[in-house]
Design a protein around this motif. Structure first.
Motif, PDB file in Angstrom:
ATOM      1  N   VAL A  54       0.869  -1.180   0.000  1.00 53.25           N
ATOM      2  CA  VAL A  54       0.000   0.000   0.000  1.00 53.25           C
ATOM      3  C   VAL A  54       0.905   1.229   0.000  1.00 53.25           C
ATOM      4  O   VAL A  54       1.654   1.451   0.953  1.00 53.25           O
ATOM      5  N   ILE A  55       0.852   2.014  -1.051  1.00 52.96           N
ATOM      6  CA  ILE A  55       1.758   3.143  -1.228  1.00 52.96           C
ATOM      7  C   ILE A  55       1.114   4.427  -0.729  1.00 52.96           C
ATOM      8  O   ILE A  55      -0.059   4.702  -1.007  1.00 52.96           O
ATOM      9  N   ILE A  56       1.889   5.210   0.010  1.00 56.58           N
ATOM     10  CA  ILE A  56       1.501   6.566   0.404  1.00 56.58           C
ATOM     11  C   ILE A  56       2.571   7.483  -0.179  1.00 56.58           C
ATOM     12  O   ILE A  56       3.745   7.375   0.184  1.00 56.58           O
ATOM     13  N   ALA A  57       2.189   8.366  -1.100  1.00 56.04           N
ATOM     14  CA  ALA A  57       3.190   9.113  -1.862  1.00 56.04           C
ATOM     15  C   ALA A  57       2.837  10.588  -1.954  1.00 56.04           C
ATOM     16  O   ALA A  57       1.665  10.973  -1.881  1.00 56.04           O
ATOM     17  N   SER A  58       3.865  11.399  -2.109  1.00 59.32           N
ATOM     18  CA  SER A  58       3.672  12.824  -2.333  1.00 59.32           C
ATOM     19  C   SER A  58       2.972  13.048  -3.668  1.00 59.32           C
ATOM     20  O   SER A  58       3.179  12.315  -4.640  1.00 59.32           O
ATOM     21  N   ASP A  59       2.151  14.086  -3.693  1.00 63.18           N
ATOM     22  CA  ASP A  59       1.335  14.372  -4.874  1.00 63.18           C
ATOM     23  C   ASP A  59       2.136  15.209  -5.866  1.00 63.18           C
ATOM     24  O   ASP A  59       1.965  16.429  -5.972  1.00 63.18           O
ATOM     25  N   ILE A  60       3.044  14.544  -6.603  1.00 61.79           N
ATOM     26  CA  ILE A  60       3.827  15.195  -7.646  1.00 61.79           C
ATOM     27  C   ILE A  60       3.615  14.416  -8.941  1.00 61.79           C
ATOM     28  O   ILE A  60       3.249  13.234  -8.913  1.00 61.79           O
ATOM     29  N   ALA A  61       3.830  15.074 -10.064  1.00 59.99           N
ATOM     30  CA  ALA A  61       3.507  14.469 -11.356  1.00 59.99           C
ATOM     31  C   ALA A  61       4.204  13.133 -11.590  1.00 59.99           C
ATOM     32  O   ALA A  61       3.564  12.178 -12.059  1.00 59.99           O
ATOM     33  N   PRO A  62       5.517  12.990 -11.292  1.00 54.25           N
ATOM     34  CA  PRO A  62       6.144  11.678 -11.528  1.00 54.25           C
ATOM     35  C   PRO A  62       5.544  10.557 -10.698  1.00 54.25           C
ATOM     36  O   PRO A  62       5.480   9.410 -11.157  1.00 54.25           O
ATOM     37  N   ASN A  63       5.101  10.849  -9.465  1.00 48.14           N
ATOM     38  CA  ASN A  63       4.462   9.807  -8.651  1.00 48.14           C
ATOM     39  C   ASN A  63       3.069   9.473  -9.179  1.00 48.14           C
ATOM     40  O   ASN A  63       2.673   8.303  -9.204  1.00 48.14           O
ATOM     41  N   ARG A  64       2.315  10.501  -9.613  1.00 41.96           N
ATOM     42  CA  ARG A  64       1.005  10.228 -10.211  1.00 41.96           C
ATOM     43  C   ARG A  64       1.142   9.408 -11.482  1.00 41.96           C
ATOM     44  O   ARG A  64       0.254   8.612 -11.815  1.00 41.96           O
ATOM     45  N   ALA A  65       2.251   9.605 -12.209  1.00 41.13           N
ATOM     46  CA  ALA A  65       2.469   8.812 -13.417  1.00 41.13           C
ATOM     47  C   ALA A  65       2.599   7.334 -13.095  1.00 41.13           C
ATOM     48  O   ALA A  65       2.309   6.478 -13.939  1.00 41.13           O
ATOM     49  N   VAL A  66       3.031   7.002 -11.868  1.00 45.69           N
ATOM     50  CA  VAL A  66       3.162   5.608 -11.443  1.00 45.69           C
ATOM     51  C   VAL A  66       1.839   5.078 -10.888  1.00 45.69           C
ATOM     52  O   VAL A  66       1.346   4.031 -11.329  1.00 45.69           O
ATOM     53  N   VAL A  67       1.243   5.782  -9.929  1.00 46.69           N
ATOM     54  CA  VAL A  67       0.086   5.243  -9.202  1.00 46.69           C
ATOM     55  C   VAL A  67      -1.251   5.678  -9.780  1.00 46.69           C
ATOM     56  O   VAL A  67      -2.284   5.086  -9.456  1.00 46.69           O
ATOM     57  N   GLY A  68      -1.265   6.712 -10.617  1.00 46.66           N
ATOM     58  CA  GLY A  68      -2.513   7.197 -11.199  1.00 46.66           C
ATOM     59  C   GLY A  68      -3.027   8.446 -10.507  1.00 46.66           C
ATOM     60  O   GLY A  68      -2.835   8.651  -9.306  1.00 46.66           O
ATOM     61  N   ASP A  69      -3.701   9.298 -11.270  1.00 43.70           N
ATOM     62  CA  ASP A  69      -4.184  10.579 -10.742  1.00 43.70           C
ATOM     63  C   ASP A  69      -5.255  10.403  -9.664  1.00 43.70           C
ATOM     64  O   ASP A  69      -5.402  11.248  -8.782  1.00 43.70           O
ATOM     65  N   SER A  70      -6.026   9.320  -9.723  1.00 46.34           N
ATOM     66  CA  SER A  70      -7.121   9.116  -8.765  1.00 46.34           C
ATOM     67  C   SER A  70      -6.722   8.251  -7.573  1.00 46.34           C
ATOM     68  O   SER A  70      -7.586   7.853  -6.780  1.00 46.34           O
ATOM     69  N   TYR A  71      -5.437   7.971  -7.428  1.00 42.15           N
ATOM     70  CA  TYR A  71      -4.987   7.110  -6.334  1.00 42.15           C
ATOM     71  C   TYR A  71      -5.342   7.749  -4.987  1.00 42.15           C
ATOM     72  O   TYR A  71      -5.145   8.955  -4.786  1.00 42.15           O
ATOM     73  N   PRO A  72      -5.865   6.976  -4.015  1.00 38.96           N
ATOM     74  CA  PRO A  72      -6.417   7.575  -2.791  1.00 38.96           C
ATOM     75  C   PRO A  72      -5.400   8.037  -1.762  1.00 38.96           C
ATOM     76  O   PRO A  72      -5.750   8.791  -0.848  1.00 38.96           O
ATOM     77  N   PHE A  73      -4.129   7.607  -1.862  1.00 34.77           N
ATOM     78  CA  PHE A  73      -3.155   7.948  -0.822  1.00 34.77           C
ATOM     79  C   PHE A  73      -2.042   8.846  -1.356  1.00 34.77           C
ATOM     80  O   PHE A  73      -0.865   8.512  -1.304  1.00 34.77           O
ATOM     81  N   LEU A  74      -2.441  10.001  -1.896  1.00 31.53           N
ATOM     82  CA  LEU A  74      -1.508  11.045  -2.308  1.00 31.53           C
ATOM     83  C   LEU A  74      -1.672  12.233  -1.367  1.00 31.53           C
ATOM     84  O   LEU A  74      -2.800  12.628  -1.053  1.00 31.53           O
ATOM     85  N   PHE A  75      -0.561  12.822  -0.914  1.00 32.88           N
ATOM     86  CA  PHE A  75      -0.640  13.936   0.034  1.00 32.88           C
ATOM     87  C   PHE A  75       0.217  15.102  -0.462  1.00 32.88           C
ATOM     88  O   PHE A  75       1.166  14.913  -1.245  1.00 32.88           O
ATOM     89  N   PRO A  76      -0.072  16.334  -0.014  1.00 36.89           N
ATOM     90  CA  PRO A  76       0.702  17.502  -0.461  1.00 36.89           C
ATOM     91  C   PRO A  76       2.155  17.420  -0.007  1.00 36.89           C
ATOM     92  O   PRO A  76       2.444  17.057   1.141  1.00 36.89           O
ATOM     93  N   VAL A  77       3.063  17.759  -0.892  1.00 36.88           N
ATOM     94  CA  VAL A  77       4.498  17.700  -0.592  1.00 36.88           C
ATOM     95  C   VAL A  77       4.836  18.544   0.631  1.00 36.88           C
ATOM     96  O   VAL A  77       4.386  19.696   0.764  1.00 36.88           O
TER      97      VAL A  77
END
Length: 359
Positions: A303-326
């Motif tokens: 289960v990935i929890i990642a910063s909301d930056i474009a390269p991370n969204r490119a991996v997990v998808g724009d609608s991924y539920p566990f993205l947080f502000p850098v």
């Protein structure tokens, strides 16, 4: 010497490839080795010249289809650059004359040597750009030392491969002759079941752009609510100017909650065991190209929890539920707690990651 048209590589597998690549520790080295392994499995013969090997000696690794020569970085200064240029050309030109194409991983010096070798051997050159944003290797080629000369040498590259659409925008117009293509990093699926424990992992360099100090600040809040929670950090500062390893270790040692719940493993060559021992993978980086650690966590089914930056969204998808502000420690802490408590959110996240692997 006349600038003849480069000869094209033959279609299909079974060709010969010369690779110039960075070494040391990090995602670029890991994905280059994986790419070489995949090519060799497909019948290619690969010669690889790597810069920045650990230590002060040249190392050679040989398999039936791969010859990998790693040169010492010598601190990453001018002497190391000169050594890479000299040995790269001395070995690369004779190897290149028996190859079908040249691949360079990263724009700065690997691509420079590849461009020189490609011109001398009249070979097509393919360049991979591996970092976008404020530490972009595109910016280094535009603004760094000997940038005009390096652009001239690399300018004959036929293809420029980037990892994300953001990388394509960064590189637009940089190499006028090169066709720009977006290709994500390779990864092997190795899905493993979750353990059902409040354990989390981070893997990567302990440098300023990785925001590990923000992770530790968030973790203090998490363990105040979950004293049984544990965090494993795999990585080191790699001795560079952006290293934050000392600050990270001081931050952990100075806080009883952190010292009781955080394990600092240092650099780990094989990360899968660390990943599969934890249910969560936390990746707070503010700058990436396409993180190899993030891809490996995804391939392991964490289960990935990642910063909301474009390269991370490119991996997990724009609608991924566990993205947080850098850089937002409070938001990160809340998201970690949610990931530990909300089983439905974990299942949704894993389903999305599994679907992304199949794309």
């Amino acid at each position: 010497m006349s600038a003849d048209e480069p000869r094209a590589a033959p279609p299909g597998a079974g060709g010969r490839l010369l690779i110039f690549a960075p070494g040391g520790r990090g995602g670029a080295q890991r994905r280059t080795d994986l790419l070489a392994e995949i090519l060799c499995e497909g019948g290619w013969r690969v010669h690889m010249i790597v810069r920045h090997s650990p230590g002060s000696r040249c190392t050679v690794r040989r398999t039936p289809r791969l010859l990998r020569v790693a040169l010492p970085g010598l601190g990453g200064g001018r002497i190391g650059v000169a050594l890479y240029l000299a040995v790269g050309l001395l070995a690369g030109v004779p190897w290149g004359r028996r190859s079908d194409a040249i691949l360079a991983v990263q724009l700065p010096w690997p691509a420079t040597v590849a461009g020189m070798t490609g011109w001398l051997c009249r070979l097509p050159v393919l360049v991979f750009s591996t970092l976008t944003g404020e530490l972009s290797d595109v910016d280094d080629l535009r603004l760094g030392r000997f940038s005009a000369l390096r652009r001239r040498l690399i300018g004959q590259a036929a293809w420029l491969v980037v990892q994300t659409q953001e990388g394509a925008r960064d590189a637009a117009g940089l190499l006028p002759r090169a066709a720009i293509t977006v290709v994500p990093n390779p990864v092997r699926r190795s899905w493993a079941p979750l353990q059902g424990t409040p354990r989390a992992a981070f893997a990567g360099r302990l440098t300023e752009e990785k925001e590990v100090t923000t992770l530790l600040e968030a973790w203090r809040t998490v363990v105040a609510q979950r004293p049984d929670a544990r965090l494993v950090i795999a990585g080191d500062g790699d001795g560079g100017s952006r290293s934050r390893e000392t600050q990270v270790r001081t931050q952990v040692d100075a806080d009883p909650r952190l010292s009781a719940s955080v394990s600092l493993l240092g650099w780990v060559d094989e990360i899968r065991g660390v990943l599969t021992s934890c249910d969560l993978f936390i990746f707070p980086s503010r700058v990436e190209g396409m993180s190899n650690a993030l891809l490996e966590a995804m391939a392991c089914g964490r289960v990935i929890i990642a910063s909301d930056i474009a390269p991370n969204r490119a991996v997990v998808g724009d609608s991924y539920p566990f993205l947080f502000p850098v850089g937002d420690a409070a938001a990160l802490a809340a998201m970690i707690q949610r990931a530990m408590l909300d089983g439905e959110a974990r299942r949704t996240a894993l389903a999305q990651l599994d679907a992304r692997l199949d794309e």
